[in-house]
Design an enzyme around this catalytic site. Structure first.
Site, PDB file in Angstrom:
ATOM      1  N   VAL A 134       1.441   2.339  -8.707  1.00 47.83           N
ATOM      2  CA  VAL A 134       1.559   3.710  -9.206  1.00 47.83           C
ATOM      3  C   VAL A 134       2.598   3.630  -9.973  1.00 47.83           C
ATOM      4  O   VAL A 134       2.693   4.586 -11.068  1.00 47.83           O
ATOM      5  CB  VAL A 134       0.904   4.800  -8.171  1.00 47.83           C
ATOM      6  CG1 VAL A 134       0.991   6.186  -9.285  1.00 47.83           C
ATOM      7  CG2 VAL A 134      -0.662   4.796  -7.929  1.00 47.83           C
ATOM      8  N   GLY A 150       2.367   2.636  -2.518  1.00 45.01           N
ATOM      9  CA  GLY A 150       2.265   3.242  -4.191  1.00 45.01           C
ATOM     10  C   GLY A 150       2.827   2.654  -5.152  1.00 45.01           C
ATOM     11  O   GLY A 150       3.214   3.274  -6.239  1.00 45.01           O
ATOM     12  N   LYS A 151       3.427   1.402  -4.822  1.00 43.39           N
ATOM     13  CA  LYS A 151       4.372   0.665  -5.963  1.00 43.39           C
ATOM     14  C   LYS A 151       3.520   0.441  -7.191  1.00 43.39           C
ATOM     15  O   LYS A 151       4.249   0.691  -8.165  1.00 43.39           O
ATOM     16  CB  LYS A 151       5.040  -0.529  -5.524  1.00 43.39           C
ATOM     17  CG  LYS A 151       4.251  -1.575  -5.160  1.00 43.39           C
ATOM     18  CD  LYS A 151       5.194  -2.755  -4.341  1.00 43.39           C
ATOM     19  CE  LYS A 151       4.216  -4.121  -4.298  1.00 43.39           C
ATOM     20  NZ  LYS A 151       3.040  -3.759  -3.434  1.00 43.39           N
ATOM     21  N   LYS A 156       2.095  -8.743 -13.386  1.00 43.09           N
ATOM     22  CA  LYS A 156       1.930  -8.848 -11.990  1.00 43.09           C
ATOM     23  C   LYS A 156       1.622 -10.334 -11.576  1.00 43.09           C
ATOM     24  O   LYS A 156       0.683 -10.775 -12.035  1.00 43.09           O
ATOM     25  CB  LYS A 156       0.744  -7.903 -11.357  1.00 43.09           C
ATOM     26  CG  LYS A 156       0.373  -8.299  -9.710  1.00 43.09           C
ATOM     27  CD  LYS A 156       0.945  -7.336  -8.952  1.00 43.09           C
ATOM     28  CE  LYS A 156       0.398  -7.534  -7.522  1.00 43.09           C
ATOM     29  NZ  LYS A 156       0.933  -6.557  -6.462  1.00 43.09           N
ATOM     30  N   GLU A 198       5.765  -6.364 -11.116  1.00 42.72           N
ATOM     31  CA  GLU A 198       5.292  -5.770  -9.885  1.00 42.72           C
ATOM     32  C   GLU A 198       5.121  -7.236  -8.773  1.00 42.72           C
ATOM     33  O   GLU A 198       4.365  -7.794  -8.960  1.00 42.72           O
ATOM     34  CB  GLU A 198       3.983  -5.033  -9.860  1.00 42.72           C
ATOM     35  CG  GLU A 198       3.779  -4.375  -8.572  1.00 42.72           C
ATOM     36  CD  GLU A 198       2.529  -3.704  -8.319  1.00 42.72           C
ATOM     37  OE1 GLU A 198       2.091  -3.310  -7.245  1.00 42.72           O
ATOM     38  OE2 GLU A 198       1.841  -3.545  -9.428  1.00 42.72           O
ATOM     39  N   GLY A 199       5.916  -6.909  -7.659  1.00 39.11           N
ATOM     40  CA  GLY A 199       5.805  -7.946  -6.597  1.00 39.11           C
ATOM     41  C   GLY A 199       4.360  -7.579  -5.860  1.00 39.11           C
ATOM     42  O   GLY A 199       3.904  -6.607  -6.189  1.00 39.11           O
ATOM     43  N   GLY A 228       3.201  -7.079  -2.261  1.00 39.57           N
ATOM     44  CA  GLY A 228       3.699  -6.817  -0.680  1.00 39.57           C
ATOM     45  C   GLY A 228       4.865  -6.594  -0.359  1.00 39.57           C
ATOM     46  O   GLY A 228       5.547  -6.189  -1.667  1.00 39.57           O
ATOM     47  N   PRO A 243       5.959  12.283  -6.089  1.00 40.26           N
ATOM     48  CA  PRO A 243       4.892  12.887  -5.341  1.00 40.26           C
ATOM     49  C   PRO A 243       3.620  12.219  -5.363  1.00 40.26           C
ATOM     50  O   PRO A 243       3.203  11.613  -6.341  1.00 40.26           O
ATOM     51  CB  PRO A 243       4.596  14.358  -5.698  1.00 40.26           C
ATOM     52  CG  PRO A 243       5.254  14.297  -7.423  1.00 40.26           C
ATOM     53  CD  PRO A 243       5.905  13.122  -7.541  1.00 40.26           C
ATOM     54  N   GLY A 291       0.739  -1.255   0.074  1.00 40.23           N
ATOM     55  CA  GLY A 291       0.198   0.105  -0.091  1.00 40.23           C
ATOM     56  C   GLY A 291       0.802   1.176  -0.055  1.00 40.23           C
ATOM     57  O   GLY A 291       0.395   2.382   0.457  1.00 40.23           O
TER      58      GLY A 291
END
Length: 210
Positions: free
Chosen positions: A17, A14-15, A32, A99-100, A102, A183, A12
């Site tokens: 994004v 932001g990875k 993923k 993307e991993g 967790g 950001p 959670g």
């Protein structure tokens, strides 16, 4: 085929994004491999929405699990056994962003941690980290976990409000390259993400890892 694995110091942060911004910037395919929790959508749906990539560049998951939990637990609840053989790297033309799920020490199954899977793949990893309180400890522990498995670290990308000291001391103590800080965006859409990524993330640095 160049491969970039995106992971985080926690869930959670932001990875997803960041992965969407990276895939868009590189014109890459996105994968993923393990999605745990699909309500209302999974991460590949968010990446598709934020990246503007063609549908053919968003690869299906190897495992799409219903329960929002650690992969090993979500698989057990769903009556699925996660096999390393099904997590082989897909072959695509051009860059691939993976993307991993967790953090690094999240169990994939009863024998394998996420960091072990990264070591098995042998590809450089980008570590996403919060800028907020606690990030020094989480980031340096994550860097140690990767190095203990001889996983190359392409760099660390911070996500959140600016924090000059955290953004300075973590790359220094961890001996990793800082890729910049993404950001928090409001609104968050393909245009604002692409603009922020181009302004704040340094993709010109080599991604060979340390």
């Amino acid at each position: 085929m160049s491969i970039h694995v995106v992971t985080g110091t926690d869930t959670g942060i932001g990875k997803t994004v960041f992965a969407a911004g990276l895939a868009a910037a590189l014109g890459a395919h996105y994968w993923k491999p393990i999605q745990a929790g699909v309500e209302p959508d999974g991460d590949k749906e968010e990446v598709a929405r934020l990246s503007g990539l063609p549908a053919s560049h968003i690869l299906p998951e190897a495992y799409r699990l219903n329960t929002p939990a650690s992969p090993h637990l979500a698989a057990r609840i769903d009556g699925v056994e996660i096999s390393l053989a099904r997590l082989a790297l897909p072959q695509v033309d051009g860059p691939l962003v993976i993307e991993g799920a967790g953090g690094l020490l999240v169990p994939v199954n009863e024998q394998l941690l996420m960091a072990d899977l990264f070591a098995h793949w042998g590809q450089p990893v980008i570590l996403c980290a919060r800028t907020a309180l606690g990030t020094i400890n989480h980031s340096l522990l994550s860097i140690e976990a990767l190095r203990a498995r001889n996983v190359r670290i392409a760099g660390i990308a911070f996500i959140g409000e600016p924090h000059e000291e955290n953004e300075r001391i973590i790359p220094q103590l961890g001996n990793v390259r800082s890729l910049g800080r993404l950001p928090l965006l409001d609104p968050l859409n393909p245009a604002t993400l692409a603009a922020a990524f181009a302004s704040h993330i340094r993709l010109s640095d080599p991604f060979n890892g340390r």
